[in-house]
Design an enzyme around this catalytic site. Structure first.
Site, PDB file in Angstrom:
ATOM      1  N   GLU A 103      23.075  -0.155  29.462  1.00  0.00           N
ATOM      2  CA  GLU A 103      22.313  -1.265  28.822  1.00  0.00           C
ATOM      3  C   GLU A 103      21.851  -2.048  30.150  1.00  0.00           C
ATOM      4  OE1 GLU A 103      24.902  -0.240  25.699  1.00  0.00           O
ATOM      5  OE2 GLU A 103      25.603  -1.035  27.336  1.00  0.00           O
ATOM      6  N   TYR A 117      16.915   2.559  38.044  1.00  0.00           N
ATOM      7  CA  TYR A 117      17.203   3.479  36.881  1.00  0.00           C
ATOM      8  C   TYR A 117      16.069   4.411  36.646  1.00  0.00           C
ATOM      9  CZ  TYR A 117      21.020   0.175  36.081  1.00  0.00           C
ATOM     10  OH  TYR A 117      22.111  -0.582  36.527  1.00  0.00           O
TER      11      TYR A 117
END
Length: 162
Positions: free
Chosen positions: A116, A128
């Site tokens: 998360e 990411y």
């Protein structure tokens, strides 16, 4: 302060070491510097006691540059916390920590990594995505935010070996 000094390392490159009690103060110093709502000492101790994968990137001079905590699951790894000291960001340390995590996934038989990230953390989300993660959902009001508010988390996953 961008990193906290601990005992010296005999190599020329940063090394990844298990987080143990001797590194905990340095890890906590980075956590508090990096986040408005940091993990507590208790959060880290609980993660260590639970046997989660907890690693620190340590410079040759003994400074902790960053760290991660990950929880193995059935066929997957949940990255709970990855942090680089604010003064050390942009130097590839997060990528080095993630590469190590991917290797650990093979050891645990994990086919995917989940995490998360704060919706507002564009820099981390870009990292990411560049690492092959894709958005997989949203957790409403997941993170505390200033003035008693909450912020959504973006759920991201990376399938390994593809």
């Amino acid at each position: 302060m961008s990193a906290v000094r601990i005992e010296s390392s005999p190599v020329d490159e940063p090394v990844i070491r298990p987080i143990s009690i001797d590194l905990l103060d340095a890890v906590l110093a980075i956590e508090v510097e990096a986040y408005t709502f940091p993990w507590t000492r208790g959060n880290f101790i609980d993660a260590l006691a639970a046997g989660y994968i907890a690693r620190a990137l340590v410079a040759p001079d003994g400074r902790v540059l960053g760290y991660f905590i990950a929880m193995p699951g059935v066929d997957e790894m949940h990255l709970l916390n990855v942090t680089v000291a604010p003064g050390q960001q942009g130097r590839g340390h997060a990528r080095r920590l993630l590469a190590y995590l991917y290797r650990q996934c093979a050891t645990f038989g994990a086919a995917a990594v989940w995490l998360e990230v704060r919706e507002s953390n564009a820099r981390a989300r870009a990292l990411y995505i560049s690492e092959g993660f894709a958005e997989a959902g949203r957790r409403r009001d997941y993170y505390p935010a200033p003035q008693g508010r909450h912020e959504d988390a973006i759920l991201m996953t990376k399938v390994l070996g593809s």
